[in-house]
Design an enzyme around this catalytic site. Structure first.
Site, PDB file in Angstrom:
ATOM      1  N   HIS A  63      27.282  39.191 -26.114  1.00  0.00           N
ATOM      2  CA  HIS A  63      28.114  38.155 -26.743  1.00  0.00           C
ATOM      3  C   HIS A  63      29.178  38.791 -27.625  1.00  0.00           C
ATOM      4  CE1 HIS A  63      25.664  35.001 -25.197  1.00  0.00           C
ATOM      5  NE2 HIS A  63      24.647  35.210 -25.980  1.00  0.00           N
ATOM      6  N   SER A  73      27.338  22.804 -28.130  1.00  0.00           N
ATOM      7  CA  SER A  73      26.206  23.526 -27.568  1.00  0.00           C
ATOM      8  C   SER A  73      25.667  24.573 -28.534  1.00  0.00           C
ATOM      9  CB  SER A  73      26.617  24.189 -26.250  1.00  0.00           C
ATOM     10  OG  SER A  73      25.502  24.770 -25.612  1.00  0.00           O
ATOM     11  N   LYS A 108      26.549  30.452 -25.862  1.00  0.00           N
ATOM     12  CA  LYS A 108      26.448  29.122 -25.253  1.00  0.00           C
ATOM     13  C   LYS A 108      27.662  28.769 -24.395  1.00  0.00           C
ATOM     14  CE  LYS A 108      23.319  27.240 -25.513  1.00  0.00           C
ATOM     15  NZ  LYS A 108      22.149  27.481 -24.636  1.00  0.00           N
TER      16      LYS A 108
END
Length: 261
Positions: A73, A103, A55
């Site tokens: 990620h 987020s 995010k």
């Protein structure tokens, strides 16, 4: 990669994919189960890798032309070695941790492929402790920041992308060897704006079944603003966060913008 074996799990509104740890970093079980395949992934020298903490933004980079664009990620220490061995170009995007936390919290609320976040108060503690998938935000951004001096990594900030997207897209284009004229640049700016991308099914994840991502809980692309953390943090949480941030970031030259002046 964690999505590859979701058929092994039933999403009935209650169950979530379980987690385990890879070298101390929390990951979903499907990722853990195929970790050897991930670690031994063979990159190609002309691959372009986009790396972010979850995010942290830059979905738009996927739309830029490249021979092969991949996204991860993973923190730098878990990156398959072939990416660095092949000297691949890597784009890393960092977002200020307060907005990133907010987020990520809402993303975990709507995404049943990740652990349930609990209450905001519980999630606040989990995030500070680094007990979330892909590990500590602090370690993630610092690890990639340090690696940029030894490898072909361009380090971007979400806040800069929001404040001056034209400049940042030009920087990206130069990094990947693309010469963009004004007309093409304007088209990219339009199609990668948050409002346009939020309506784009290729970017907003609306095609993923509701049993996995429930957009009625929170849309995948929620606000995309800088400073939304102010609507979630209590005064006490903000003070505690700042004290913790100062300690954990004391050994880094990284600086972030937590709001626009």
């Amino acid at each position: 990669m964690a999505l590859s074996k979701m058929e092994d799990f039933k999403f009935d509104g209650k169950e979530r994919i379980p987690v385990d740890y890879v070298k101390g970093i929390m990951q979903t079980i499907p990722t853990c189960n195929i970790w050897d395949q991930i670690w031994n992934f063979q990159a190609k020298s002309d691959d372009l890798l986009i790396a972010t903490y979850p995010k942290a933004g830059l979905e738009q980079a996927k739309q830029m032309p490249s021979p092969r664009t991949l996204k991860t990620h993973l923190p730098i220490q878990l990156l398959p070695p072939s990416f660095l061995e092949k000297n691949c170009k890597i784009i890393y995007v960092a977002r200020n941790p307060k907005d990133n936390m907010v987020s990520y919290y809402h993303f975990q609320r709507m995404n049943k492929a990740l652990p349930a976040p609990g209450t905001w108060e519980e999630y606040f503690e989990s995030f500070l402790a680094g007990k979330v998938c892909w590990g500590s935000w602090h370690d993630h951004v610092k690890g990639w920041w340090k690696a940029k001096d030894q490898h072909r990594i361009v380090y971007l900030f979400y806040e800069d992308l929001k404040k001056n997207p034209k400049q940042e897209i030009q920087k990206l284009a130069e990094f990947i060897g693309k010469n963009l004229d004004h007309e093409v640049l304007d088209k990219i700016l339009h199609h990668t704006s948050f409002d346009v991308m939020k309506q784009n099914s290729m970017a907003n994840y609306s095609s993923i079944p509701t049993e996995i991502m429930n957009h009625s809980v929170s849309p995948f692309m929620r606000k995309g603003t800088v400073g939304d953390w102010k609507n979630h943090f209590t005064v006490a949480q903000n003070e505690r966060f700042d004290e913790d941030y100062k300690k954990k970031m004391a050994d880094s030259s990284l600086t972030f913008h937590f709001q626009f002046s």
